[in-house]
Design a protein around this motif. Structure first.
Motif, PDB file in Angstrom:
ATOM      1  N   CYS A 169       0.222  -3.427  -2.496  1.00  0.00           N
ATOM      2  CA  CYS A 169       0.197  -3.473  -3.962  1.00  0.00           C
ATOM      3  C   CYS A 169      -0.905  -4.424  -4.415  1.00  0.00           C
ATOM      4  O   CYS A 169      -1.546  -5.076  -3.592  1.00  0.00           O
ATOM      5  N   CYS A 172      -0.527  -8.207  -3.065  1.00  0.00           N
ATOM      6  CA  CYS A 172      -0.471  -8.601  -1.650  1.00  0.00           C
ATOM      7  C   CYS A 172      -1.718  -9.406  -1.258  1.00  0.00           C
ATOM      8  O   CYS A 172      -2.809  -9.151  -1.777  1.00  0.00           O
ATOM      9  N   HIS A 223       5.579  -9.242   0.846  1.00  0.00           N
ATOM     10  CA  HIS A 223       5.724  -8.160  -0.137  1.00  0.00           C
ATOM     11  C   HIS A 223       7.219  -7.868  -0.265  1.00  0.00           C
ATOM     12  O   HIS A 223       7.786  -7.047   0.454  1.00  0.00           O
ATOM     13  N   HIS A 264       6.818  -6.705  -5.889  1.00  0.00           N
ATOM     14  CA  HIS A 264       6.287  -7.884  -5.202  1.00  0.00           C
ATOM     15  C   HIS A 264       6.592  -9.130  -6.045  1.00  0.00           C
ATOM     16  O   HIS A 264       6.140  -9.240  -7.188  1.00  0.00           O
TER      17      HIS A 264
HETATM   18 ZN   LIG Z   1       2.575  -6.554  -2.455  1.00  0.00          ZN
END
Ligand SMILES: [Zn+2]
Length: 499
Positions: A169, A172, A223, A264
């Protein structure tokens, strides 16, 4: 102008603005020459004073696009990434400043580096339309021209994103230095600072969209999904202990009432004094020598907890969260669970005033019903043409981030009033304006087509402000009425502080 001259200019830009020495400058010039498929540097003189005066590298990037004959953002970001010190060198510099001066200066320098190296596109951000206004309480509104608009359906879809996508994502840590793809932006010039919060590995970076100066994002190294619990409060306190001039808050952990990234865990903060932080107390719920709990005079339903003792603060915040998570008041549509699905959550914010910890707990509920399929305590459908995204941390605090499309749409409305066209013709020419139909009909019933342009612009601005205010009122779980007050008091009683 040719690529050789541009390589020299970029190398000198790094020398003056990105903490490089003369050895780095030669090194960078050679690296860029090879990137531009050139073999030897230019002998031509360049205007060093001009480069020295640059606050941002935008002029050089424009020159790059002219030579390339296209706007290649990925290539520009790659060059700025090469010219920026490595992630570990940036971290070392930050830690050195934090130790030798203080964490505030270290963060300020880090922020300036991210502007100078084109990660935060200051020139673009300065084009955002920003204003503040005051109804019962202050509001700040910004039409953000760079941030993409996401609706709640998209946000839900992202939470079930496939595992094989790299980086998982936008938050991250694998984004550091990544060239970008069709889903993610190039991040070669992104740098981050590691943090230990609640003895877990986290890191912080600045938001590229920069809603306000030094808009920081604090991100879990793992994550892992957003989750509001006691650990959240510990981490928020750990952060403000390290950076006492900053506030830090979390979006809630449920869709509709959360932010745009739920998969996240991350928090957002900054040095900015948010409108909610200027609010006053409506009612004192409980106070003793160690802590105070207040009900805040604000658009939506907010409790504040204050204490000099962080352990007590965290315990009280947690007690309010746990009580709220299971609280029902069917008369005003508050139902905490549907079978096993939880609807109640909070949006927490912590900051420090000298030695005193101050926190806000914004009570949220994400239930939908037949009348409000997008959320009972969400922006009601008649306001979606202005804002349909979740009302997250920023908006709950009175800081509205509106989609960039509104700039053009407001200009379209001004044009429509200048032209001799029917509403039907106008809408067929601007299909994206269909959602404005009711709004336009109402404007037409109040103002004639020859209205002064400046007056019309002001009317539109005020309309937007009022819609933002109404959206915040929509999110109040306890309505701002006499009846709502009684329901709020019933909840305070359940907290059992006076027993
Ligand atoms: Zn992530």
């Amino acid at each position: 102008m040719d690529f050789k001259i541009l390589a020299k200019k970029f190398a000198f830009y790094a020398y003056y603005h990105l903490n490089c020495n003369s050895y780095d400058r030669i090194y960078f010039e050679n690296i860029l020459l090879s990137l531009f498929h050139e073999e030897i540097p230019t002998n031509e003189e360049i205007n060093l004073e001009e480069i020295k005066k640059m606050n941002v590298p935008d002029t050089l990037i424009e020159e790059l696009y002219t030579l390339l004959k296209k706007k290649d953002e990925s290539f520009a970001t790659k060059i700025m990434g090469i010219l920026t010190k490595s992630p570990s060198e940036v971290i070392s510099q930050f830690e050195k400043s934090a130790k030798e001066i203080n964490t505030d200066v270290a963060l300020e320098d880090f922020y300036n580096l991210q502007i100078k190296n084109y990660y935060i596109r200051k020139n673009e951000i300065d084009k955002n339309i920003v204003w503040s206004c005051k109804y019962e309480y202050p509001l700040e509104i910004t039409i953000n021209l760079s941030r993409p608009e996401k609706d709640n359906k998209e946000i839900k879809k992202n939470t079930i994103q496939k595992e094989e996508i790299y980086p998982h994502c936008a938050l991250c840590k694998e984004n550091i230095g990544y060239a970008g793809n069709f889903l993610s932006s190039p991040r070669q010039n992104l740098r981050v600072i590691p943090l230990l919060l609640n003895n877990e590995k986290w890191f912080m970076q600045f938001s590229p969209y920069c809603y306000y100066p030094q808009h920081i994002i604090v991100i879990n190294e793992k994550h892992t999904p957003m989750c509001i619990n006691k650990n959240t409060f510990i981490r928020l306190c750990d952060f403000v202990d390290k950076f006492p001039l900053y506030f830090l808050g979390s979006n809630s952990d449920l869709p509709i009432v959360g932010g745009s990234i739920l998969n996240h865990e991350h928090y957002q903060g900054g040095k900015h004094c948010m409108p909610l932080m200027k609010s006053k107390v409506k009612y004192e719920i409980f106070a003793n020598k160690q802590f105070t709990i207040n009900y805040i005079d604000w658009y939506n339903s907010v409790l504040s907890v204050e204490s000099e003792n962080r352990m007590i603060l965290i315990e009280i915040m947690n007690h309010i969260l746990l009580t709220w998570e299971n609280y029902d008041d069917k008369d005003i549509n508050i139902i905490s669970h549907t079978k096993n699905i939880r609807h109640n959550t909070i949006t927490p914010i912590v900051f420090k005033d000298k030695n005193r910890y101050k926190s806000y707990l914004i009570l949220r509920n994400n239930r939908c019903n037949e009348q409000y399929p997008f959320g009972i305590f969400h922006a009601h459908p008649e306001y979606h043409f202005i804002k349909k995204e979740g009302i997250g941390l920023m908006e709950s605090m009175g800081f509205f981030v509106l989609p960039g499309r509104l700039k053009k749409q407001m200009e379209n409305i001004v044009d429509f009033f200048r032209q001799d066209k029917t509403l039907e013709t106008f809408l067929s020419e601007h299909p994206d304006m269909y959602s404005f139909k009711v709004f336009l009909k109402d404007l037409m019933s109040r103002y004639s087509k020859n209205i002064d342009t400046e007056i019309l612009k002001n009317v539109l601005k005020v309309r937007v402000e009022k819609i933002c205010r109404n959206i915040l009122l929509n999110t109040a779980v306890f309505p701002n009425t006499e009846e709502g007050k009684e329901h709020a008091f019933a909840f305070f009683k359940c907290l059992k502080f006076n027993e």
